[in-house]
Design a protein around this motif. Structure first.
Motif, PDB file in Angstrom:
ATOM      1  N   THR A 151       0.809  -1.217   0.000  1.00  0.00           N
ATOM      2  CA  THR A 151       0.000   0.000   0.000  1.00  0.00           C
ATOM      3  C   THR A 151       0.845   1.272   0.000  1.00  0.00           C
ATOM      4  OG1 THR A 151      -0.105  -0.026   2.428  1.00  0.00           O
ATOM      5  CG2 THR A 151      -1.873  -1.148   1.225  1.00  0.00           C
ATOM      6  N   LYS A 152       2.168   1.134  -0.090  1.00  0.00           N
ATOM      7  CA  LYS A 152       3.089   2.286  -0.065  1.00  0.00           C
ATOM      8  C   LYS A 152       2.857   3.137   1.191  1.00  0.00           C
ATOM      9  CE  LYS A 152       4.592   0.954  -4.033  1.00  0.00           C
ATOM     10  NZ  LYS A 152       5.857   0.180  -4.084  1.00  0.00           N
ATOM     11  N   ARG A 153       2.804   2.448   2.329  1.00  0.00           N
ATOM     12  CA  ARG A 153       2.501   3.153   3.575  1.00  0.00           C
ATOM     13  C   ARG A 153       3.636   4.065   4.026  1.00  0.00           C
ATOM     14  NH1 ARG A 153       2.897  -2.208   5.623  1.00  0.00           N
ATOM     15  NH2 ARG A 153       4.919  -2.607   6.596  1.00  0.00           N
ATOM     16  N   ASN A 154       4.843   3.874   3.492  1.00  0.00           N
ATOM     17  CA  ASN A 154       5.974   4.729   3.857  1.00  0.00           C
ATOM     18  C   ASN A 154       6.101   5.952   2.960  1.00  0.00           C
ATOM     19  OD1 ASN A 154       7.106   2.897   5.929  1.00  0.00           O
ATOM     20  ND2 ASN A 154       7.437   1.546   4.188  1.00  0.00           N
ATOM     21  N   LEU A 205       4.037   9.291   0.945  1.00  0.00           N
ATOM     22  CA  LEU A 205       2.867  10.158   1.024  1.00  0.00           C
ATOM     23  C   LEU A 205       1.724   9.590   0.199  1.00  0.00           C
ATOM     24  CD1 LEU A 205       4.552  13.673   0.674  1.00  0.00           C
ATOM     25  CD2 LEU A 205       3.559  12.705   2.750  1.00  0.00           C
ATOM     26  N   SER A 206       0.512   9.856   0.635  1.00  0.00           N
ATOM     27  CA  SER A 206      -0.663   9.403  -0.104  1.00  0.00           C
ATOM     28  C   SER A 206      -0.724  10.077  -1.471  1.00  0.00           C
ATOM     29  CB  SER A 206      -1.933   9.725   0.685  1.00  0.00           C
ATOM     30  OG  SER A 206      -2.081  11.138   0.804  1.00  0.00           O
ATOM     31  N   GLN A 207      -1.544   9.521  -2.348  1.00  0.00           N
ATOM     32  CA  GLN A 207      -1.692  10.091  -3.683  1.00  0.00           C
ATOM     33  C   GLN A 207      -2.206  11.524  -3.624  1.00  0.00           C
ATOM     34  OE1 GLN A 207      -0.742   8.772  -6.692  1.00  0.00           O
ATOM     35  NE2 GLN A 207       0.217   7.243  -5.393  1.00  0.00           N
ATOM     36  N   TYR A 239     -17.513   9.889   3.627  1.00  0.00           N
ATOM     37  CA  TYR A 239     -18.833   9.287   3.795  1.00  0.00           C
ATOM     38  C   TYR A 239     -18.767   7.787   3.520  1.00  0.00           C
ATOM     39  CZ  TYR A 239     -23.908   8.668   3.292  1.00  0.00           C
ATOM     40  OH  TYR A 239     -25.212   8.249   3.436  1.00  0.00           O
ATOM     41  N   GLN A 240     -18.003   7.423   2.487  1.00  0.00           N
ATOM     42  CA  GLN A 240     -17.824   6.010   2.154  1.00  0.00           C
ATOM     43  C   GLN A 240     -17.168   5.259   3.311  1.00  0.00           C
ATOM     44  OE1 GLN A 240     -18.292   4.379  -1.146  1.00  0.00           O
ATOM     45  NE2 GLN A 240     -19.675   6.094  -1.394  1.00  0.00           N
ATOM     46  N   SER A 241     -16.167   5.892   3.937  1.00  0.00           N
ATOM     47  CA  SER A 241     -15.458   5.251   5.049  1.00  0.00           C
ATOM     48  C   SER A 241     -16.383   5.005   6.231  1.00  0.00           C
ATOM     49  CB  SER A 241     -14.278   6.122   5.494  1.00  0.00           C
ATOM     50  OG  SER A 241     -13.340   6.249   4.462  1.00  0.00           O
ATOM     51  N   MET A 242     -17.256   5.969   6.501  1.00  0.00           N
ATOM     52  CA  MET A 242     -18.208   5.796   7.598  1.00  0.00           C
ATOM     53  C   MET A 242     -19.090   4.578   7.364  1.00  0.00           C
ATOM     54  SD  MET A 242     -19.487   9.640   8.511  1.00  0.00           S
ATOM     55  CE  MET A 242     -20.682   8.964   9.650  1.00  0.00           C
ATOM     56  N   GLY A 243     -19.590   4.449   6.157  1.00  0.00           N
ATOM     57  CA  GLY A 243     -20.456   3.316   5.850  1.00  0.00           C
ATOM     58  C   GLY A 243     -19.715   1.997   5.918  1.00  0.00           C
ATOM     59  N   ALA A 244     -18.486   1.962   5.383  1.00  0.00           N
ATOM     60  CA  ALA A 244     -17.713   0.721   5.363  1.00  0.00           C
ATOM     61  C   ALA A 244     -17.352   0.261   6.773  1.00  0.00           C
ATOM     62  CB  ALA A 244     -16.442   0.916   4.532  1.00  0.00           C
ATOM     63  N   ILE A 293      -8.549  17.272   2.355  1.00  0.00           N
ATOM     64  CA  ILE A 293      -7.795  16.360   1.505  1.00  0.00           C
ATOM     65  C   ILE A 293      -8.015  14.931   1.979  1.00  0.00           C
ATOM     66  CG2 ILE A 293      -5.476  15.727   0.742  1.00  0.00           C
ATOM     67  CD1 ILE A 293      -4.675  18.654   1.283  1.00  0.00           C
ATOM     68  N   ASN A 294      -8.185  14.025   1.055  1.00  0.00           N
ATOM     69  CA  ASN A 294      -8.396  12.618   1.407  1.00  0.00           C
ATOM     70  C   ASN A 294      -7.070  11.864   1.326  1.00  0.00           C
ATOM     71  OD1 ASN A 294      -9.445  10.035   1.845  1.00  0.00           O
ATOM     72  ND2 ASN A 294      -9.774   9.725  -0.343  1.00  0.00           N
ATOM     73  N   ILE A 295      -6.505  11.544   2.484  1.00  0.00           N
ATOM     74  CA  ILE A 295      -5.210  10.852   2.503  1.00  0.00           C
ATOM     75  C   ILE A 295      -5.368   9.366   2.790  1.00  0.00           C
ATOM     76  CG2 ILE A 295      -3.984  12.935   3.216  1.00  0.00           C
ATOM     77  CD1 ILE A 295      -3.879  11.702   6.046  1.00  0.00           C
ATOM     78  N   GLU A 296      -6.582   8.848   2.711  1.00  0.00           N
ATOM     79  CA  GLU A 296      -6.795   7.429   2.982  1.00  0.00           C
ATOM     80  C   GLU A 296      -6.090   6.570   1.939  1.00  0.00           C
ATOM     81  OE1 GLU A 296     -10.824   6.369   3.524  1.00  0.00           O
ATOM     82  OE2 GLU A 296     -11.147   7.731   5.203  1.00  0.00           O
ATOM     83  N   ARG A 297      -5.639   5.407   2.376  1.00  0.00           N
ATOM     84  CA  ARG A 297      -4.907   4.477   1.517  1.00  0.00           C
ATOM     85  C   ARG A 297      -5.744   3.223   1.271  1.00  0.00           C
ATOM     86  NH1 ARG A 297       0.444   6.166   1.690  1.00  0.00           N
ATOM     87  NH2 ARG A 297       0.836   7.719   3.314  1.00  0.00           N
ATOM     88  N   PRO A 298      -5.371   2.438   0.260  1.00  0.00           N
ATOM     89  CA  PRO A 298      -6.101   1.184   0.024  1.00  0.00           C
ATOM     90  C   PRO A 298      -5.971   0.246   1.219  1.00  0.00           C
ATOM     91  CG  PRO A 298      -4.624   1.719  -1.812  1.00  0.00           C
ATOM     92  CD  PRO A 298      -4.303   2.674  -0.718  1.00  0.00           C
ATOM     93  N   ILE A 299      -6.976  -0.578   1.423  1.00  0.00           N
ATOM     94  CA  ILE A 299      -6.920  -1.576   2.492  1.00  0.00           C
ATOM     95  C   ILE A 299      -5.945  -2.676   2.084  1.00  0.00           C
ATOM     96  CG2 ILE A 299      -8.255  -3.253   3.813  1.00  0.00           C
ATOM     97  CD1 ILE A 299     -10.708  -1.525   3.342  1.00  0.00           C
ATOM     98  N   PRO A 300      -4.989  -3.056   2.950  1.00  0.00           N
ATOM     99  CA  PRO A 300      -4.041  -4.124   2.594  1.00  0.00           C
ATOM    100  C   PRO A 300      -4.761  -5.426   2.255  1.00  0.00           C
ATOM    101  CG  PRO A 300      -3.335  -2.976   4.586  1.00  0.00           C
ATOM    102  CD  PRO A 300      -4.719  -2.495   4.284  1.00  0.00           C
TER     103      PRO A 300
END
Length: 739
Positions: free
Chosen positions: A291-294, A296-298, A589-594, A691-698
């Protein structure tokens, strides 16, 4: 080369027949086996209980709390002195070193052969870790293999460095115990080298680079950098060269200054490599994680790509600010906080400004009521042993900003064209800004914030009150990390009896208790018609007059509040949840639902939607009562075919946004009002801010092993392997004694 291989084999066999080597390997096997099995056992149990698991590879090997590699790094230094303490000391004490000196081999061959023999013993330890790695790769559904092997490589390189240091200390004495203690002392010196001369330019870079503590952290976290690779090449080489110089001193009677010159030359070469390799413009990074956690986010990388000029980060340190301070001795540590940004913008310059100014609300005023400002500073300087050169306040570059921020510790980002943005510290446990706040600051250099105007004259919730029913914590509180003012928005209060300013992007109507005039409602309609966005928060008790206006937008508020059937909440503390995926509402909003997160909306009522509405009305939040009836409590309104605006968001409660509720936590209730605020403002700003800095779920979220099978594997690790190793040890030493 033949002599090196021959002597390496001989030295390795000697090490293999020493009880200490076997004891080290056996203890290492048992200790790491217990750690690995405890962690894996927890994942197997969680999966059996149907608990959610994610990022298993990282949690198993790299987590700071119970990761195997992290724990191994913390005690690996204890094993090495036991392996290295006799490598030369034993030769000196028995006199066999003279045989080596008289043999037809060079000192270089002796040093390298003994080093390689110890590395082979070290590979046995790494081989034990490899067993756990192979097991993990086989049982994890989609393992983060590259990141795991990165950590394994880091531990091997760290072990090699320890061995080189231990060999050098062993070459200095004929007493093995002294060599072991000396090795530990060198480890301690290198661990704390980063605290030495940190206020001296150039020297601070070299000392910080030499730090051994946590040097394998980047590898363990799944990233390889050229700086760390060069460290693990040149630091072991330096100590091997020291060892070689020491042996040469025994065989060649050279003047003292020549010996000092040799050691100094080796150190200076290493120091030069360290200084050059630590420059941001030279360093290269290889993030091996899935997920390139090290990295910066996209979203953050997109922000940086918009910077086409040089940025200077001004850090203002007020020595009379009670909170976080960055003293000169912590320059390099502070620079690390911006490393991910310097990686992509190495030309960024960091400047530090130290001054003394008593903030308006400082506790020092009450603590030292009889002392002047200068006397307070002198007292604190004496207590804390400060050695800082201060600037006069009048000479500080951004004095106006400092005054607005009440002289708190802060960063001012300055663009080459003169534009600025502020990055603050916060009154929470973390204190320092993280990626979201820093990236928002960089974005503010070339994009104006979204302006939120709040009506204030008809009993609305206020930005500037500290009472529980105010909304300043959520919107304008500078020391709150979740406040919109730190997420790309500016907030102010406006008069509802005047036209809405052209610069307003979002109009917030927060629970007016006095009905608006027709003129005010006309201003709102005009603002909406020209593309403005409106957020309406109202209570059921105001529904009678609000419904007259809201009916234009084909929604109305019920007059009765909905009650909560939850023993963990009061009856009126309604918890509501998202009403569906609705991708257009944005990632928050998507994150809240998930995640199944809700919003606490005390006293919310049902919102009714006209079935013949000419608008596009989407249900956002809803509550299901005990009869199974679904009640809508928040809606999003847009014009058909115009998803970007104008927009209106209506919620039948205003208490959810208050100072009391916005960050309130309740045991056993998964509700995050602050995240809902991000979601609503994200939608109203067309997902521009925050800004949305969320990353993909591993992908490694599942284990391919049953509990019964794992128990057998666990028994093999904890019992069979140690018994086999102990048996091999007994067999070798019995045969040795017979011979």
């Amino acid at each position: 080369m033949r002599n090196i291989l021959k002597f390496t084999r001989t030295a390795f066999l000697v090490q293999l027949h020493t009880p200490v080597s076997w004891l080290v390997v056996l203890v290492f096997l048992v200790q790491t086996g217990v750690i690995f099995c405890d962690s894996m056992d927890q994942f197997v149990r969680n999966q059996l209980l149907k608990y959610g698991t994610a990022d298993i590879s990282f949690q198993l090997f790299s987590s700071s709390s119970n990761g195997l590699f992290v724990k191994v790094q913390s005690y690996l230094y204890l094993y090495v002195p036991l392996l290295t303490m006799g490598i030369f000391s034993r030769e000196f004490s028995t006199g066999s070193i003279k045989l080596l000196y008289s043999s037809p081999v060079s000192n270089f061959t002796i040093v390298l052969s003994k080093f390689l023999s110890l590395v082979l013993i070290g590979l046995v330890l790494i081989g034990i870790l490899l067993i756990y790695v192979v097991i993990a790769i086989l049982v994890i559904d989609v393992p983060d293999t590259a990141a795991i092997f990165s950590g394994l490589l880091g531990l091997f390189l760290l072990l090699v460095s320890y061995i080189a240091i231990g060999m050098f200390m062993s070459s200095l004495t004929s007493y093995s115990v002294v060599a072991a203690l000396g090795t530990l002392i060198v480890f301690a010196v290198l661990n704390f080298a980063g605290t030495l001369w940190q206020d001296v330019p150039v020297v601070q870079d070299i000392c910080y680079w030499l730090v051994l503590k946590g040097r394998a952290d980047t590898f363990i976290n799944g990233m390889i950098t050229t700086e760390d690779l060069l460290y693990f090449i040149f630091v072991p080489a330096m100590f091997l060269a020291f060892t070689y110089c020491g042996l040469q001193a025994h065989t060649n009677n050279r003047p003292l200054f020549q010996k000092i010159l040799r050691y100094s030359g080796v150190f200076l070469i290493t120091a030069l490599v360290g200084f050059i390799s630590s420059r941001p413009s030279v360093k290269k990074y290889f993030d091996l994680t899935e997920t390139k956690r090290n990295t910066l986010s996209q979203a953050s990388l997109k922000v940086l790509s918009g910077l086409d000029k040089k940025v200077t980060i001004h850090t203002y340190v007020n020595m009379l600010y009670q909170g976080f301070l960055v003293l000169p001795v912590a320059y390099k540590t502070d620079e690390k906080r911006f490393e991910q940004y310097l990686r992509f913008k190495p030309e960024t310059e960091l400047k530090y400004h130290y001054y003394s100014k008593l903030p308006e609300n400082s506790v020092y005023r009450s603590r030292y009521p009889k002392l002047s400002e200068n006397d307070i500073y002198d007292t604190l300087k004496l207590i804390n042993d400060w050695n800082v050169k201060l600037k006069p306040v009048a000479e500080l570059p951004h004095l106006e900003i400092l005054e607005q921020e009440d002289y708190a510790f802060l960063r001012v980002l300055e663009y080459e064209d003169g534009s600025t943005a502020v990055v603050r510290t916060f009154k929470d446990l973390i204190r320092l800004p993280k990626e979201l706040e820093i990236s928002t600051g960089f974005m503010g250099l070339y994009e104006k914030p979204a302006r939120i105007s709040v009506y204030q004259k008809n009993g609305e919730r206020s930005l500037y009150t500290e009472r529980g029913d105010g909304i300043g914590t959520a919107l304008s509180e500078k020391t709150s990390r979740t406040a919109l003012v730190n997420l790309g928005f500016s907030c102010d209060e406006i008069d509802p009896y005047l036209p809405i300013p052209e610069t307003t992007d979002i109009l917030l109507i927060a629970d007016p208790t006095v009905p608006y005039t027709d003129q005010t409602l006309e201003y709102i309609d005009e603002f909406f018609a020209r593309g403005g966005h409106v957020m309406v928060l109202t209570e059921s008790k105001q529904s009678s007059w609000m419904n007259e206006w809201l009916s234009k937008y084909t929604v109305t508020i019920g007059s009765e509040i909905l009650l909560q059937q939850n023993p963990k909440l009061k009856d009126e503390e309604l918890i509501v949840y998202t009403a569906g995926p609705q991708e257009e509402m944005g990632p928050y909003y998507q994150s809240m639902g998930a995640a199944g997160l809700g919003v606490i909306t005390p006293g919310a009522a049902e919102i009714r939607i006209d079935s013949a509405s000419p608008f596009e009305v989407k249900k956002l939040l809803q509550h299901t009562d005990t009869t199974g009836t679904v009640h809508t409590t928040a809606v999003a309104i847009t014009l058909p075919g115009k998803p970007d605006g104008p927009k209106m968001l209506v919620m039948s409660d205003a208490d959810w946004l208050t100072n009391e509720e916005i960050n309130k936590q309740r045991n056993g209730v998964r509700a995050v009002n602050a995240l809902m605020l991000k979601a609503t403002m994200g939608w109203l700003s067309n997902n521009h801010y925050p800004i949305n800095i969320e990353r993909p779920i591993p992908s490694d979220r599942k284990l391919n092993i049953q509990s019964g099978t794992w128990k057998k594997v666990q028994a093999g690790i904890l019992y069979i392997l140690p018994l086999l190793l102990a048996g091999a040890f007994v067999w070798i030493f019995v045969r040795r004694n017979r011979v």
